[in-house]
Design a protein around this motif. Structure first.
Motif, short mmCIF file in Angstrom:
data_model
loop_
_atom_site.label_atom_id
_atom_site.label_comp_id
_atom_site.label_asym_id
_atom_site.label_seq_id
_atom_site.Cartn_x
_atom_site.Cartn_y
_atom_site.Cartn_z
N ILE A 1 -22.81 74.43 -46.53
CA ILE A 1 -21.68 75.31 -46.27
C ILE A 1 -22.03 76.74 -46.67
N THR A 2 -21.77 77.66 -45.74
CA THR A 2 -22.03 79.08 -45.99
C THR A 2 -20.73 79.86 -45.98
N ASP A 3 -20.75 80.99 -46.64
CA ASP A 3 -19.56 81.85 -46.74
C ASP A 3 -19.95 83.25 -46.28
N ARG A 4 -19.31 83.72 -45.19
CA ARG A 4 -19.50 85.10 -44.75
C ARG A 4 -18.14 85.77 -44.72
N PHE A 5 -17.87 86.56 -45.72
CA PHE A 5 -16.60 87.30 -45.80
C PHE A 5 -15.41 86.35 -45.75
N ASP A 6 -15.49 85.25 -46.50
CA ASP A 6 -14.42 84.25 -46.62
C ASP A 6 -14.22 83.44 -45.34
N PHE A 7 -15.21 83.46 -44.47
CA PHE A 7 -15.20 82.58 -43.31
C PHE A 7 -16.29 81.55 -43.54
N TYR A 8 -15.90 80.27 -43.54
CA TYR A 8 -16.82 79.22 -43.94
C TYR A 8 -17.33 78.46 -42.72
N SER A 9 -18.62 78.20 -42.71
CA SER A 9 -19.21 77.43 -41.62
C SER A 9 -20.32 76.56 -42.18
N MET A 10 -20.90 75.71 -41.32
CA MET A 10 -21.90 74.75 -41.76
C MET A 10 -23.22 74.98 -41.05
N ASN A 11 -24.30 75.05 -41.81
CA ASN A 11 -25.65 75.02 -41.24
C ASN A 11 -26.10 73.57 -41.20
N ILE B 1 -19.38 75.76 -51.26
CA ILE B 1 -20.27 76.84 -50.80
C ILE B 1 -21.68 76.60 -51.36
N ASN B 2 -22.66 76.69 -50.45
CA ASN B 2 -24.08 76.47 -50.77
C ASN B 2 -24.39 75.04 -51.14
N LYS B 3 -23.48 74.12 -50.83
CA LYS B 3 -23.73 72.71 -51.07
C LYS B 3 -23.75 71.97 -49.73
N GLU B 4 -24.40 70.82 -49.72
CA GLU B 4 -24.48 70.02 -48.50
C GLU B 4 -23.42 68.93 -48.53
N ILE B 5 -22.63 68.86 -47.45
CA ILE B 5 -21.55 67.88 -47.37
C ILE B 5 -21.51 67.28 -45.97
N LEU B 6 -20.70 66.23 -45.84
CA LEU B 6 -20.49 65.56 -44.55
C LEU B 6 -19.07 65.84 -44.07
N ILE B 7 -18.95 66.26 -42.81
CA ILE B 7 -17.64 66.42 -42.17
C ILE B 7 -17.69 65.71 -40.83
N TYR B 8 -16.64 64.94 -40.55
CA TYR B 8 -16.51 64.32 -39.23
C TYR B 8 -15.71 65.26 -38.34
N GLY B 9 -16.27 65.55 -37.16
CA GLY B 9 -15.59 66.49 -36.27
C GLY B 9 -15.58 66.04 -34.83
N SER B 10 -14.48 66.35 -34.17
CA SER B 10 -14.37 66.13 -32.73
C SER B 10 -14.79 67.42 -32.03
N LEU B 11 -15.78 67.33 -31.16
CA LEU B 11 -16.34 68.53 -30.54
C LEU B 11 -15.30 69.25 -29.67
N VAL B 12 -15.20 70.57 -29.89
CA VAL B 12 -14.32 71.41 -29.09
C VAL B 12 -15.12 72.16 -28.03
N THR B 13 -16.15 72.85 -28.49
CA THR B 13 -16.99 73.61 -27.56
C THR B 13 -18.36 73.83 -28.20
N THR B 14 -19.37 74.00 -27.37
CA THR B 14 -20.72 74.23 -27.88
C THR B 14 -21.50 75.08 -26.89
N ARG B 15 -22.40 75.88 -27.40
CA ARG B 15 -23.23 76.70 -26.52
C ARG B 15 -24.53 77.04 -27.22
N MET C 1 -13.77 73.19 -47.26
CA MET C 1 -15.14 73.72 -47.18
C MET C 1 -15.38 74.79 -48.24
N LYS C 2 -14.36 75.56 -48.57
CA LYS C 2 -14.53 76.66 -49.53
C LYS C 2 -14.91 76.17 -50.92
N ASP C 3 -14.69 74.88 -51.17
CA ASP C 3 -15.04 74.32 -52.49
C ASP C 3 -16.50 73.87 -52.55
#
Length: 985
Positions: free
Chosen positions: A959-969, A896-910, A892-894
């Protein structure tokens, strides 16, 4: 002049608070009145406390009733009378005894029998303390009754339950709810009378003008009554004052315990340690808190003698005395914990010791406390009517259809579309909302008193089995009754069970000293788990929010974890201080943004308020408040005393002092708003440090004994995540997950080598008796050799045996599940007779020839999902379509600010709410490699792309970067299908 007044603590009967009752009396010129709630004394102490504000003499008692039927009213002459009324009620409540129709001989209480009850009982003789009560409505009957000759025994008994027609309507609704009946079918015998109102003093005298002696008798009775408690600044601690036989002996014992413990805690204590110890001991002695420390030490010592783990936290963790004698495990010298947050000469209440035990050990510790100390009870809390719940109840009372009730409880229906009945439901729902519904047990509070509990309250005996008072924490503290907090948590149980599993699974290892936290703090491998977010299963540090925060902070030491434990709290986070702290922590150049005075006050946290102590520090050193005033400020922010005049006065002084010091209003209000936004939510630093100690113990086990630790986590209810995810984590740590086996599994999970055998407790529809029989016979007679052997030894129905076969619990036989199911059906259903009795003699089993029947792993997965709620294979293997074009989480760090596809198995949501109150969704996934990534559905997409349970999702976003922690909008997301069950194709 009123001897029978009800507040809404006459549960599901009264219609207003005890304070409203006092207001009503003041408005009607009444100077003396008695609060007599029905079989309840919850409001008595607060009624006495608030009465002086209305210039009213308070009298208290109990209205003894069976259901709605009044037997008699007890009025306390004095404190002893209040005690005997409470004792009498408690005996019947705790033993579930029906209250008698006539009162026992009370020494210090008056008894008033209702006029109608006297006629019903045909009572003709009365003790000196017994009276006949007559309401205004009953005066017309009195004129023609023989009871009018009892001139010295007649008193006013005008019930006060309602104030208006609206109150009466609410009362009837409450009675219908209590009786679980339609309002139209509510018996009038279950209601009060519409005339059960308070008349003005003049109107009451006018009503009784033909019977002036009744007024005189009533005044004389009420004038005789005085029940006194000290409140607020006049209060005196009601807790057990002496642990031994004298205050001198208590203090000598505490000093001795400190001398014994000092060498264990500090190998080479310096002057700072000795000075702090002396200061604390002097303060503890001067404020008469010695017994409080000795009692907590006693409780902890008992727990240690039983091999129970504990964590001492709360503001008491700021105490070096508590640390030295073993109540807490946090060194206040090391952490520079603020002594005045713990205890100071301005503080009238004892410091808080929240002592956590394993959820499995807590009940025994509680039982010990009740045996060890004479005057003991649990603290109560009030469960109130919640709006949606009361709307549902009222809907039933009015006889509305379920669909209509569902719509009303959800809200949002325009008033124009509501019929008259629905409008009534909503109107009275708002009125009744917040009324006490029933008493419950406080989650942790135990009272250990100097005098009998019934001096303060009646007691009930709820399912926990320990007497429980009828008032809550706020009024308890006001009268000087301070609780001991004894809590149960699963984190300690995980640690304890992990050690037991390690001892069983690796008997050659030397014993583990789990208390060696100082070594754990310095262990690079353990700290790496924090920094990398690898703390799944560890107490307090495993949630997605904590995992993300520690990665942003790059937390890799004890002090960093202590700070993170408080920063994660809503107040710090919501005020923007969390973000500012991370900036200043990660980028030293950002620290210049701190105000110089605040930076000087809080150098460790870069001028950012993080802990509750910071409120005291800033209020004291920035605004010039005394430490006592600063503590009022902190406590006021917590919500307990938010309405008190003293808090308002301190707020005004804070602002005035800042102006006097020459601060600009912009700075003053910035600091004040920071305090206001987070003071009630932030942790005391010692509290955070206590959590961090337990976290490090968990992290040590997770780091060096991960499979044993994860087994213990699973056996103690997990934590933030699902069972399925903890099994995934165990697999990531090298464990093999095995389905239940009749020869190896137990009710909980069992570890054999590196294989975790799932417990029978996960099988949703297997009866506990089946498991009990299976395990008992296996223990007595050894392993099962075959299906036939199992059927011979264990009495079981075909339905229960089918579940065990379908989950592959007989795989040791090497027969397929399909073969075993056919054999089981033939053998158990051969004669169509079911028996719960074991067979006296072994039967000769017939051999059946069954054709080879094929099955595959997908069928097994569906069986597992049905019987366990999850498959042992991961959902990626079950995906019905090819996963192509996706990126892995580690990359994901590669992007940042780009739109990508990731397949994920849901762990938790709220769901979460934005500052504007709109919904957004926060989700955590794992990719094909088992690595985590977080995704956010913001308000613009949250409704368009729902998350529908566990499974594989295609997540496309930026993909967003907050203090080297990467997440997806998330831009869009889609749940993928899974392979169909071949048996249904």
């Amino acid at each position: 002049m009123y001897c029978n007044c009800h507040s809404y603590y006459s549960l599901r009967f009264g219609t207003f608070s005890e304070v409203d009752l006092l207001k009503l009396a003041q408005e009607n010129g009444i100077h003396t009145l008695a609060l007599t709630d029905i079989n309840n004394t919850s409001a008595c102490l607060n009624f006495i406390r608030k009465a002086k504000d209305f210039n009213i003499k308070p009298v208290i008692g109990i209205d003894f009733r069976h259901g709605a039927q009044q037997h008699f009213v007890g009025i306390a002459k004095n404190n002893e009378g209040f005690k005997e009324l409470n004792s009498f009620l408690s005996q019947h409540s705790e033993q579930k005894l029906k209250l008698p129709e006539t009162a026992p001989l009370f020494k210090d209480s008056f008894v008033i029998y209702p006029f109608e009850k006297v006629l019903q009982l045909n009572k003709t003789t009365f003790l000196d303390s017994e009276f006949i009560g007559v309401s205004v409505e009953e005066l017309r009957k009195l004129r023609f009754s023989k009871l009018k000759t009892y001139t010295d025994k007649l008193v006013v008994l005008q019930p006060v339950t309602v104030r208006s027609q609206k109150d009466f309507n609410a009362h009837r609704l409450l009675r219908a709810i209590d009786n679980n009946t339609l309002l139209s079918k509510l018996s009038t015998s279950e209601e009060c009378k519409i005339t059960d109102k308070m008349l003005s003093a003049e109107a009451l005298k006018t009503a009784f003008e033909d019977f002036p002696h009744i007024i005189e008798n009533t005044n004389r009775l009420l004038e005789t009554c005085t029940v006194h408690f000290n409140f607020g600044t006049d209060r005196v601690s009601q807790n057990l004052k002496l642990y031994t036989h004298s205050a001198e002996e208590d203090y000598t014992l505490l000093e001795s315990l400190c001398q014994q413990g000092l060498k264990k805690r500090y190998q080479n204590p310096d002057d700072k340690v000795f000075a702090r110890l002396k200061t604390e001991l002097d303060t503890i002695k001067s404020l008469d808190f010695v017994s409080f420390f000795l009692i907590n030490h006693d409780i902890v010592s008992y727990a240690k003698s039983q091999g129970y783990f504990h964590v001492g936290r709360g503001s008491g963790a700021n105490s070096i005395v508590a640390y030295i004698i073993g109540i807490t495990d946090v060194d206040p010298i090391e952490l520079d914990l603020y002594f005045e947050r713990f205890i100071n000469p301005f503080r009238a209440s004892p410091p808080d010791f929240d002592i956590d035990f394993s959820w499995k050990d807590r009940e025994d510790v509680t039982a010990y406390i009740f045996k060890r100390f004479e005057h003991t009870a649990l603290l109560a809390t009030y469960n109130t009517f919640k709006y949606r719940a009361v709307v549902r109840e009222l809907g039933k009372v009015f006889g509305l259809p379920k669909e209509d009730i569902d719509k009303l409880s959800k809200g949002g229906i325009p008033e124009a579309k509501l019929d008259d009945v629905s409008k009534l439901v909503l109107r009275y729902g708002k009125l009744i909302e917040g009324f006490p519904n029933h008493l419950s047990v406080h989650s942790a509070g135990i009272l250990i008193l100097d005098a009998p509990v019934h001096c303060y309250s009646a007691t009930d005996l709820p399912p926990k089995g320990f007497p429980t008072v009828q008032f809550d924490m706020i009024i308890a503290e006001d009268v000087g009754v301070f609780k001991f907090d004894i809590l149960g948590q699963r984190g300690l149980a995980k640690i304890k069970e992990a050690l037991e599993i390690i001892k069983e699974n690796r008997p050659d290892l030397p014993p583990i000293d789990i208390t060696n936290v100082e070594a754990f703090k310095k262990d690079k491998n353990i700290n790496k788990l924090l920094k990398s977010g690898g703390a799944i299963g560890a107490y307090y540090v495993e949630s997605p929010a904590m995992r993300g925060l520690m990665q942003k902070l790059q937390t890799q030491d004890y002090l960093g974890l202590v700070a993170a434990s408080s920063i994660i709290r809503p107040g710090v986070s919501g005020s923007g201080m969390k973000e500012e702290f991370i900036k200043r922590h990660r980028y030293p150049e950002q620290r210049k943004n701190a105000h110089p005075i605040l930076l000087e006050i809080m150098p460790e946290t870069y001028g950012v308020m993080v802990y509750q102590e910071d409120v005291l520090k800033v209020a004291n050193r920035f605004a010039g408040l005394s430490l006592g005033e600063a503590d009022v400020l902190r406590r006021g922010m917590s919500g307990k005393f938010r309405s008190r005049a003293e808090f308002t006065a301190v707020e005004d002084k804070f602002l005035a002092n800042c102006r006097a010091k020459g601060y600009k209003d912009a700075l003053t209000f910035e600091v004040w708003n920071q305090i206001k936004s987070f003071a009630g939510y932030a942790f005391a630093k010692g509290h955070s440090a206590s959590y961090a100690v337990e976290s490090y113990q968990s992290l040590y086990l997770k780091c060096y004994f991960p499979i044993e630790f994860m087994t213990a986590v699973l056996n103690n209810g997990g934590g933030f995540y699902s069972v399925e995810h903890y099994l995934h984590e165990a697999k990531q740590q090298g464990a093999t997950i095995c389905l239940p086996c009749i020869n190896t599994s137990d009710h909980p999970n069992r570890l054999v080598g590196t294989s975790i055998y799932l417990g029978f407790g996960y099988l949703k529809n297997v009866e506990s008796y089946t498991v009990q029989r299976l395990l008992t016979d296996r223990q007595l007679n050894g392993e099962y050799k075959s299906l036939d052997d199992f059927i011979d030894r264990v009495t079981i129905s075909i339905e229960q045996l089918t579940i065990l076969i379908r989950i592959d619990a007989f795989r040791f036989t090497t027969h397929t599940k399909t073969e075993l199911l056919w054999h089981a059906t033939f053998k158990l259903n051969a004669d169509g007779v079911k028996s719960s009795q074991s067979k006296l003699f072994k039967i000769q089993h017939k051999a059946f020839t069954i054709p080879k029947l094929n099955s595959n792993w997908v069928e097994d997965a569906y069986d597992e999902m049905e019987l366990l709620s999850f498959p042992l294979c991961d959902y990626f293997k079950l995906a019905s379509q090819e996963l192509s074009g996706g990126v892995l989480a580690k990359n994901m760090k590669d992007f940042i600010n780009k739109e990508i596809l990731i397949y994920g198995s849901l762990v938790t949501t709220r769901y979460n709410k934005t500052a504007q109150g709109k919904l957004m969704r926060l989700s955590t996934f794992i990719d094909q490699n088992g690595d985590y990534f977080d995704a956010v559905h913001f308000t613009n997409v949250v409704d368009h792309y729902p998350i529908n349970g566990l499974g594989i999702y295609a997540c496309y976003g930026k993909i967003t970067d907050r203090f080297d922690f990467y997440s997806m909008n998330i831009v869009w997301s889609k749940k993928l299908g899974i392979l169909p069950d071949p048996r249904e194709c």
